[in-house]
Write a protein that holds these residues in place. Structure first.
Motif, mmCIF file in Angstrom:
data_model
loop_
_atom_site.group_PDB
_atom_site.id
_atom_site.type_symbol
_atom_site.label_atom_id
_atom_site.label_comp_id
_atom_site.label_asym_id
_atom_site.label_seq_id
_atom_site.Cartn_x
_atom_site.Cartn_y
_atom_site.Cartn_z
ATOM 1 N N VAL A 3 0.099 -1.342 -0.603
ATOM 2 C CA VAL A 3 -0.003 -0.288 -0.461
ATOM 3 C C VAL A 3 0.370 1.267 0.178
ATOM 4 N N LYS A 4 0.685 2.277 -1.185
ATOM 5 C CA LYS A 4 1.640 3.407 -0.690
ATOM 6 C C LYS A 4 1.327 4.159 0.448
ATOM 7 N N CYS A 158 5.729 -4.373 -7.769
ATOM 8 C CA CYS A 158 5.960 -3.973 -7.039
ATOM 9 C C CYS A 158 5.275 -2.119 -7.094
ATOM 10 N N LEU A 159 5.871 -1.673 -8.542
ATOM 11 C CA LEU A 159 5.566 -0.590 -8.474
ATOM 12 C C LEU A 159 3.798 -0.332 -8.942
ATOM 13 N N TYR A 160 3.450 -1.359 -9.750
ATOM 14 C CA TYR A 160 2.089 -1.393 -10.034
ATOM 15 C C TYR A 160 1.097 -1.482 -9.067
ATOM 16 N N GLU A 161 1.439 -2.690 -8.045
ATOM 17 C CA GLU A 161 0.601 -2.668 -6.601
ATOM 18 C C GLU A 161 0.793 -1.925 -6.362
ATOM 19 N N GLU A 170 0.653 9.853 -9.558
ATOM 20 C CA GLU A 170 2.481 9.082 -10.243
ATOM 21 C C GLU A 170 2.305 7.998 -11.759
ATOM 22 N N PHE A 171 1.512 7.784 -12.454
ATOM 23 C CA PHE A 171 1.004 6.514 -13.096
ATOM 24 C C PHE A 171 2.126 6.769 -14.480
#
Length: 179
Positions: A3-4, A158-161, A170-171
């Motif tokens: 989670v970000k 992990c970055l897309y998660e 940030e996409f």
């Protein structure tokens, strides 16, 4: 799920002499640069470790440059959790999940990840951002992680998660980074 806002990154021992000896060194450095840049875009806390820097040398310049706004945490134990300084930074980061990358997978990366799990954190080793001198040691590490409650992931995964969806601010920046 990662989670970000509740995930940090630990970069383990990416030091010149050591990095030169591991499998697929150039690709490893590239993946860790991508992971650090992604973590920075997502405002994640990043902890940067160096194993016995007077003996192994400093972090490779391309990675040190990305982390120039902070200082590495020097350690001598293979398990970074043996360092009170490291543990104080982990606690101060105030996150529950950690991504771990670096070298050597079967020594410092594995021991640190395992200890962080024992301390109650959710930990994932980033498979394409770890290496060792022997490919067999990387395979052993990932198998052992899988058996012992340490998660495994990849840089892009992990970055897309952490992004969650394509509408996050940030996409586009992450998309450019991984392409």
């Amino acid at each position: 799920m990662l989670v970000k806002g509740n995930t940090g990154l630990v970069v383990v021992d990416m030091q010149g002499n050591l990095v030169e000896q591991v499998q697929q060194s150039r690709q490893l450095v590239g993946k860790i640069q991508m992971l650090i840049k992604g973590a920075q875009l997502l405002n994640m806390p990043i902890l940067w470790l160096e194993q016995a820097p007077t003996k192994l040398g400093p972090t490779v310049p391309s990675i040190a440059k990305l982390l120039s706004d902070q200082q590495p945490i020097s350690k001598h134990a293979f398990d970074a959790c043996s360092s009170a300084e490291f543990l104080s930074y982990v606690k101060a980061a105030n996150v529950r999940s950690w991504l771990v990358c670096g070298v050597e997978a079967h020594i410092c990366v594995y021991q640190t990840a395992q200890s962080m799990v024992k301390l109650g954190y959710y930990v994932e080793v980033v498979t394409d951002a770890v290496s060792s001198r022997s490919e067999d040691d990387v395979v052993l590490t990932l198998n052992k992680c899988h058996q012992q409650r340490v998660g495994i992931t990849g840089v892009e995964m992990c970055l897309y998660e952490l992004l969650g969806d394509c509408l996050s601010e940030e996409f586009k920046s992450i998309l450019k980074l991984v392409k």
